[in-house]
Enzyme design. Structure first.
Site, PDB file in Angstrom:
ATOM      1  CG  LEU A 109       2.670   0.876  -8.486  1.00 51.70           C
ATOM      2  CD1 LEU A 109       2.338   2.116  -9.285  1.00 51.70           C
ATOM      3  CD2 LEU A 109       1.468   0.006  -8.304  1.00 51.70           C
ATOM      4  CD  GLN A 135      -5.557   5.205 -11.105  1.00 53.07           C
ATOM      5  OE1 GLN A 135      -5.318   4.012 -10.914  1.00 53.07           O
ATOM      6  NE2 GLN A 135      -6.524   5.843 -10.503  1.00 53.07           N
ATOM      7  NE  ARG A 192      -7.603   0.784 -11.143  1.00 52.12           N
ATOM      8  CZ  ARG A 192      -6.729   0.339 -10.231  1.00 52.12           C
ATOM      9  NH1 ARG A 192      -7.149  -0.119  -9.074  1.00 52.12           N
ATOM     10  NH2 ARG A 192      -5.447   0.373 -10.469  1.00 52.12           N
ATOM     11  CD  GLU A 245      -3.714   4.734  -3.396  1.00 55.18           C
ATOM     12  OE1 GLU A 245      -3.560   4.980  -4.597  1.00 55.18           O
ATOM     13  OE2 GLU A 245      -4.820   4.604  -2.861  1.00 55.18           O
ATOM     14  NE  ARG A 283      -3.978   4.320  -6.995  1.00 52.29           N
ATOM     15  CZ  ARG A 283      -4.070   3.031  -7.263  1.00 52.29           C
ATOM     16  NH1 ARG A 283      -4.395   2.635  -8.460  1.00 52.29           N
ATOM     17  NH2 ARG A 283      -3.819   2.161  -6.326  1.00 52.29           N
ATOM     18  N   GLY A 338      -5.555 -13.597 -17.004  1.00 52.42           N
ATOM     19  CA  GLY A 338      -5.247 -12.829 -15.805  1.00 52.42           C
ATOM     20  C   GLY A 338      -6.342 -13.085 -14.786  1.00 52.42           C
ATOM     21  CG  HIS A 375       0.094   4.360  -8.740  1.00 59.60           C
ATOM     22  ND1 HIS A 375       0.946   4.792  -7.757  1.00 59.60           N
ATOM     23  CD2 HIS A 375      -0.751   3.486  -8.147  1.00 59.60           C
ATOM     24  CE1 HIS A 375       0.612   4.191  -6.616  1.00 59.60           C
ATOM     25  NE2 HIS A 375      -0.408   3.399  -6.833  1.00 59.60           N
ATOM     26  CG  PHE A 384      -5.571   1.214  -0.738  1.00 55.67           C
ATOM     27  CD1 PHE A 384      -4.755   0.283  -0.127  1.00 55.67           C
ATOM     28  CD2 PHE A 384      -5.300   1.589  -2.045  1.00 55.67           C
ATOM     29  CE1 PHE A 384      -3.693  -0.278  -0.802  1.00 55.67           C
ATOM     30  CE2 PHE A 384      -4.233   1.017  -2.729  1.00 55.67           C
ATOM     31  CZ  PHE A 384      -3.425   0.099  -2.115  1.00 55.67           C
ATOM     32  CG  HIS A 398      -1.372   2.204 -12.125  1.00 53.30           C
ATOM     33  ND1 HIS A 398      -0.479   1.178 -11.938  1.00 53.30           N
ATOM     34  CD2 HIS A 398      -2.378   1.998 -11.250  1.00 53.30           C
ATOM     35  CE1 HIS A 398      -0.934   0.379 -10.978  1.00 53.30           C
ATOM     36  NE2 HIS A 398      -2.097   0.846 -10.552  1.00 53.30           N
TER      37      HIS A 398
END
Ligand code: FAD
Ligand code: HEM
Ligand code: SF4
Ligand code: F3S
Ligand code: FES
Lengths: 259, 593, 155, 126
Positions: B260, B248, B402, B263, B294, B14, B250, B116, B361
């Site tokens: 998702l 978390q 986060r 945001e 969040r 990733g 979301h 954000f 999330h």
């Protein structure tokens, strides 16, 4: 949301937020199967019937089969919402992502046929060997080529210059396009639309200086000139990329360069 | 069995894994092992952006960014790490741009930035434009760009290889290795999906970058393949996991599906409304409203639904309203997520509000590391040659919650650090001794699973686990619900012993791998729940209704969870320990927005 | 050590990196071919439609075509050039098109060579034959019955 | 390992089928051209030989064949123009489907004008 389950098996209606009342219906999937480890080496069709909900996608139905009926059914998948490019397959004769094809849009009265994408060697059931596909991708030098010293800040690029190649940055390398192309089916040597799309993404990036080399690579006899503008790629692209348009722009860039 | 030798082996392709590979492969012989083709990794799903105080559009600096990160994480953040991340953010973004990442641009041609959640100017005064983005496909562009660079550098990938074990020079899982004693990594064992063959990778350094574990929950934005493999492998080998109770949720997952909606939808002006059409975030976070962090927004949403102000026929979701935005603006800034709404819910976001509900999330916790990404085996000792970066790791830059856009940053900053550190270490040491019969454990597990003629079905167990976790360990938690979850998990772990797979073949046996992944999920869920039960306070992503306030007195510390043999032979249990939080500049304050 | 033996029938279907198999041909031939197909197509449109119009439409259509008709046409340099150009363009265009088709569907090299040889042979024969006929054609061959010839032969 | 099993027919749309038709018609025309040049060259042999061969074109079956040929040429020609527009006009790829319908329209009009006249010549003749 704090309820304590009595039995862990309980599907709890109040915690499963569903959109409106979704009707359930039965669908039959007719899947092209192939197991390399049994004698005979033949692909065959197999039908499965499962119950689906209103917002279910083909991928959900396939998971249901794998999880409840036949664990050996094999396919790739990861993100389940059309951004990782794992699950391109041929659904009712056309390439799509199983996770983006809603069952309710597919006429559930008839069995839905599912086959591996065409033109790449099948490894097992719906899994094909992607290596030839990525090999073509790697060949077009899919990376920014620049000369001179690295700037200490970002390279400037106007919004218009950025817009110029926006469409082809969306590619997720799912191979739906390349494996829908009649020219690619013939002998598998054609670079294929996906490689050209990714070359386009750099050729038309104002920051890139490798355009000439890429045009030269795609001027190959297995390059852009094999495209016969059949538009299957454009129809198949799950990201809505105007693939044929990109290919044509590359062709025109070559013509301009040659004359 | 095949054996390979590389100086550095990176597990996971990733964002974090490939960023590390770019550094490492230029320095020493490096292999990247990934269970997916690199471009299928879930970094590609990230939408909103990656933040850095570039100050391209308005005044900003990394110190404010550090503060926001610390405050957003409810002060459980290790502040030295957060400082490094915020400082190195700027170079990380510029690195990506120079690699060719097509960021959106300002009128002057610089990288554009947008607002954000939780990112503010001057310590909370107002929302600041800090997130660098490429429409709502920032993660996709990062993943593609990093892969492109890997192609350029001719990085060696082993795609569709599942790493199933990490080899250490001593067995930490019994808890008997004394503190201070040197322990080193010697390689990993992997299963090749295409052939069913076992591969031994001998390595001087190993970098774990296997991403998150969202599949312990039912409703999640995470991919089917995010089963926490790296965390679970470390746990099994006796390495602790840090802060796993902080998961978390979301706020804006598509209701019922979990897919998702970034945001960025709210960053661009979207508004959350309850069933009465009220903009309820005004009540919960009067200053920054819909752009609160969040955990706060998710909790507020769940609360609206719980108190009967939800929307829809069952009043079980709230609405994300974009209808006041110009369609052209939506198309330019949020093309993908509006298409998700159209494709999956049949909703036209230009004219209709979109049903949303919190979705699992991000794992704030993970394999503990220090700021050099070296994996810790207790509060102070590192496992030599073992590194971790990305969502699998916990350097603790996210604390208990986060901030949006901080993860894409995390994978780039700490991915890079991991690559450099792993290569540097490999260049100085000799090959560590391999354990005797290194593949025995993996071969045994696989054969046990394959040979079980009939037994429990993987999908049943997984579904029961996920449903119990959604019900009992989600946004709101109580002692009662968590106890229930723990009982469920224990029960499922027993049944897992008799799980069997239908596919007995070697080639592309995904059935078998789903069974192994379920094993990882069960063990991680246990760590989450045990940690959550012990943490009798509410902080960030962890909200205990029976202890609704933050308790710095008792809990201003990281949880360290160890899997150790239990008194019943053959079974394990989770033992908890603690690690102090590193504070440099900011003392804990009440978290108000 | 529990060695997992891989039966030989299960050799790895692919290696981590497959070698580049394509030999690149960096010439402009395919490009020129592509441009030529379009340019010739456009010209052919005019030529062929003119041809069809003259032969099948004007007057009595196909029934009017006989030696005398042909003789009449080819006595004019305009039609001579017209047909010559048409012959050449159509043959190159068609041959190149069929070459593409052979490249697409004939997968084995041997088949390709055989088919393409036949194609090029047909091309040469046809073009040479056609060209010769147009240039060496005598509209009023001696010893031919006058009623078969164009009217100007007797004049 | 079989390479790519054929499976079912790919359900391409207008773009694919117009290409199939273009290819088939091009192929047909090419072979007709070979024959056509061969028979025309009989003019070099003798007027009798030429007229004998051309005479066979005048029977009704060949007349229908001729009609098919003209149809093939007309389609190939019009579609060829469409292909060129797709190639050289920047908006071509967006409107390829519409252009195909225009091609089909022109094709129908042309054939509607040609067919009756040709058939009258073939069947109504001497
Ligand atoms: C929908 C969504 C949107 C998001 N949006 C944002 C955003 O806007 N901004 C932001 O900052 N963050 C965002 N995040 C979070 C962020 O994207 C992730 O946390 C981050 O991308 C994780 O990167 P990674 O490299 O650690 O892991 P991943 O990208 O998940 O990669 C994991 C890799 O490990 C490999 N792997 C796993 N297990 C094994 C194994 N056993 N053997 C071999 N290989 C293995 C996989 O193949 C994969 O290559 C979002 C997350 C989601 C789900
Ligand atoms: C009447 C005017 C004509 C026009 C406008 C025309 C146009 C074209 C064009 C543009 C192409 C390229 C198609 C592509 O690349 O996808 C083409 C291909 C072709 N043409 Fe023509 N053409 C004409 C006449 C002819 C004639 C007379 C013949 C036969 C001798 C012919 C045979 C072919 C063949 C075989 C192909 C290849 C088809 C393929 O590769 O799919 N064409 N034509
Ligand atoms: S261009 Fe579209 S169809 Fe082709 S690989 Fe990319 S995303 Fe898939
Ligand atoms: S399908 Fe193939 S022929 Fe061209 S337009 Fe697309 S590449
Ligand atoms: S599963 Fe990722 S694209 Fe379908």
């Amino acid at each position: 949301m704090t309820a304590v389950v009595d039995a862990p098996s309980g599907a709890s209606p109040e915690t499963a937020p569903e959109v409106g009342a979704v009707p359930t219906f039965d669908v039959t999937l007719r899947i092209r199967r192939y197991n390399p480890e049994v004698a005979g080496d033949e692909a065959y069709w197999e039908e499965f019937t499962v119950t689906a909900h209103g917002t279910d996608r083909v991928l959900d139905a396939m998971h249901k089969i794998k999880w409840e009926l036949d664990g050996s059914l094999t396919f790739r998948r990861s993100c389940a919402h059309g951004i990782c490019g794992s699950d391109a397959m041929r659904i009712n004769g056309r390439n799509r992502l199983a996770c983006k094809a809603l069952l309710k849009d597919l006429n559930p009265d008839k069995p839905i046929t599912i086959e591996p994408i065409k033109g790449l060697p099948v490894e097992k059931d719906l899994v094909v060997d992607m290596e030839p596909f990525f090999a073509s991708y790697r060949e077009i030098m899919p990376f920014l080529i620049t000369s001179g010293n690295e700037p200490s800040k970002e390279r400037l690029q106007s919004a218009e210059q950025r817009e110029r190649y926006d469409d082809t940055t969306k590619c997720i390398l799912c191979a739906a396009c390349t494996s829908s192309c009649p020219v690619f089916w013939t002998d598998g040597q054609y670079f294929g639309p996906a490689a050209i799309v990714n070359a386009h993404r750099f050729i038309f990036d104002s920051r890139d200086e490798g355009g000439t080399q890429r045009l030269e690579i795609l001027n190959d006899k297995e390059g852009v000139w094999r495209c016969r503008t059949t538009f299957n790629c454009t129809e198949a692209c799950p990201r809505g990329i105007e693939v044929t348009k990109a290919i044509q722009e590359v062709k025109r860039a070559m013509i301009t360069r040659a004359f | 069995m095949q054996t390979h030798q590389y100086d550095v082996v990176i597990v996971g392709a990733g964002g974090a894994g490939m960023r590390a590979a770019l550094e490492s492969s230029g320095r020493v012989r490096t292999a990247v092992i990934s269970k997916l083709y690199p471009t299928r990794s879930h970094t590609g799903a990230a939408q909103g952006g990656m933040c850095a105080a570039l100050a391209n559009v308005e005044e900003d600096n990394w110190e404010w960014h550090t503060f926001d990160t610390v405050k957003g994480g409810d002060y459980l953040v290790d502040q030295d790490a957060a400082e490094i991340m915020a400082k190195e953010a700027i170079e990380a973004v510029l690195d990506l741009e120079r690699m060719g990442l097509p960021f959106n641009r300002t009128p002057e041609g610089k990288i554009d930035q947008r607002r954000f959640g939780g990112h503010t100017r001057n310590h909370g005064e107002a929302a600041v434009r800090r997130s660098c983005y490429a429409a709502d496909r920032t993660g996709h562009m990062i993943l593609q760009t990093l892969y492109q660079q890997c192609v350029k550098q001719d990085v060696s990938f082993f795609n569709e290889f599942y790493v199933l074990d990490v080899l250490l020079s001593s067995d930490l899982s019994t808890g008997e290795v004394a503190d201070g004693e040197p322990v080193a990594v010697s390689g990993v064992v992997a299963y090749e999906l295409a052939t069913g063959e076992i591969h031994l990778f001998r390595a001087k350094s190993v970098v774990f970058a296997t991403g998150g574990a969202g599949k312990i929950y039912k409703t999640t934005s995470n991919a089917h393949t995010l089963t926490g493999d790296g965390m679970a492998l470390a746990l099994r080998r006796g390495i602790p996991l840090e802060d796993m109770e902080f998961f978390q949720f979301h706020p804006t997952g598509l209701a019922g599906l979990g897919i998702l909606l970034s945001e960025a939808a709210r960053g661009e002006g979207g508004i959350l409304r309850n069933g009465d059409g009220e903009r309820f975030m005004e009540r919960y976070a009067p200053t920054i409203k819909d752009l609160a962090p969040r955990d706060i927004v998710a909790r507020s949403m769940a609360n609206e639904v719980r108190e009967g102000r939800g929307a829809g026929p069952n009043k079980d979701y709230v609405l994300l309203d974009l209808t006041h935005l110009e369609p052209a603006h939506i198309d330019a800034k949020l093309p993908d997520i509006t298409e998700f709404a159209r494709t999956y819910l049949g909703i036209e976001p230009y004219t209709e509000p979109v049903p949303v509900y919190p979705t699992a999330h991000y794992a704030m916790g993970g394999i503990p590391t220090n700021i050099n990404t070296e994996v810790l085996r207790n509060n102070t000792d590192v496992v030599q040659g073992l590194y971790a970066a990305g969502e699998v790791a916990c350097v603790s830059v996210h604390g208990s919650n986060r901030l949006g856009t901080n993860s894409l940053l995390d994978i780039n900053v700490f991915g890079k650090r991991a690559g450099i550190a792993a290569a540097a270490y490999a260049a100085t040491v000799d090959w560590a001794e391999l354990p005797e019969d290194p593949a025995a454990y993996v071969v045994g597990e696989i054969e046990r699973m394959r040979d079980q003629p009939v037994g429990e079905r993987v999908s049943d167990l997984r579904r029961e686990l996920q449903e119990s976790m959604d019900l009992n360990a989600q946004v709101f938690r109580t002692q009662e619900s968590l106890t229930q979850a723990l009982a469920d998990i224990k029960h499922l772990k027993k049944r897992y012993g008799s799980v069997s797979v239908q596919d007995k073949g070697r080639r592309y046996n995904t059935d078998l791998l789903e069974a192994l992944e379920l094993g990882f999920l069960l063990e991680l869920a246990e760590v989450v729940v045990v940690g959550a039960l012990a943490r009798e306070e509410s902080r960030g992503g962890h909200f205990r209704e029976d202890f609704p306030t933050r308790d710095d007195e008792r809990f201003m510390m990281h949880t360290m969870a160890y899997q150790r043999p239990s008194s019943t032979a053959g079974e394990t249990e989770i033992r908890l320990d603690h690690k102090p939080v590193i504070m440099t500049r900011y003392q804990p304050m009440e978290r108000k927005y | 050590m529990a060695q997992t033996v891989t039966p030989s029938a299960l050799e790895a279907p692919r290696s981590p990196r497959s070698p580049r198999s394509r030999r690149s041909t960096r010439t402009n031939y395919e490009l020129y071919g592509w441009v030529f197909m379009r340019a010739s197509g456009a010209l052919l449109l005019v030529l062929i439609f003119g041809h069809l119009f003259m032969n099948l439409w004007v007057g009595e259509g196909i029934n009017a075509i006989d030696f005398a008709f042909v003789g009449g046409k080819w006595s004019s340099p305009l039609w001579q050039t017209w047909d010559l150009l048409m012959l050449w363009l159509a043959m190159i265009h068609g041959t190149n098109g069929v070459r593409t088709i052979i490249n697409d569907y004939a997968e084995r090299d041997a088949t390709r060579i055989v088919l393409k040889s036949a194609l090029y042979l047909a091309f040469v024969v046809t073009v040479v034959l056609g060209t010769l006929v147009i240039f060496t054609f005598d509209p009023c061959p001696p010893n031919a019955p006058a009623e078969l010839l164009a009217s100007f032969c007797t004049a | 390992m079989p390479d790519a099993p054929a499976g079912t027919l790919y359900r391409g749309r207008e773009g694919m089928w117009s290409w199939v038709a273009h290819r088939v018609t091009g192929f047909l025309i090419f072979f007709f051209l070979l024959v056509h040049v061969a028979d025309t060259s009989l003019v070099r042999v003798s007027p009798e030989a030429y007229n004998a061969v051309i005479g066979t074109y005048k029977n009704p079956i060949m007349g229908l064949g001729e009609l098919g040929l003209v149809a093939a040429i007309v389609f190939h020609a019009f579609n060829g123009i469409r292909v060129m527009l797709v190639d050289f006009w920047s908006q071509g790829t967006r409107h390829h489907r519409l252009m195909l319908w225009i091609v089909m329209g022109l094709f129908v009009v042309t054939m509607a004008a040609f067919t009756p006249r040709h058939l009258m010549n073939v069947f109504g003749g001497h």
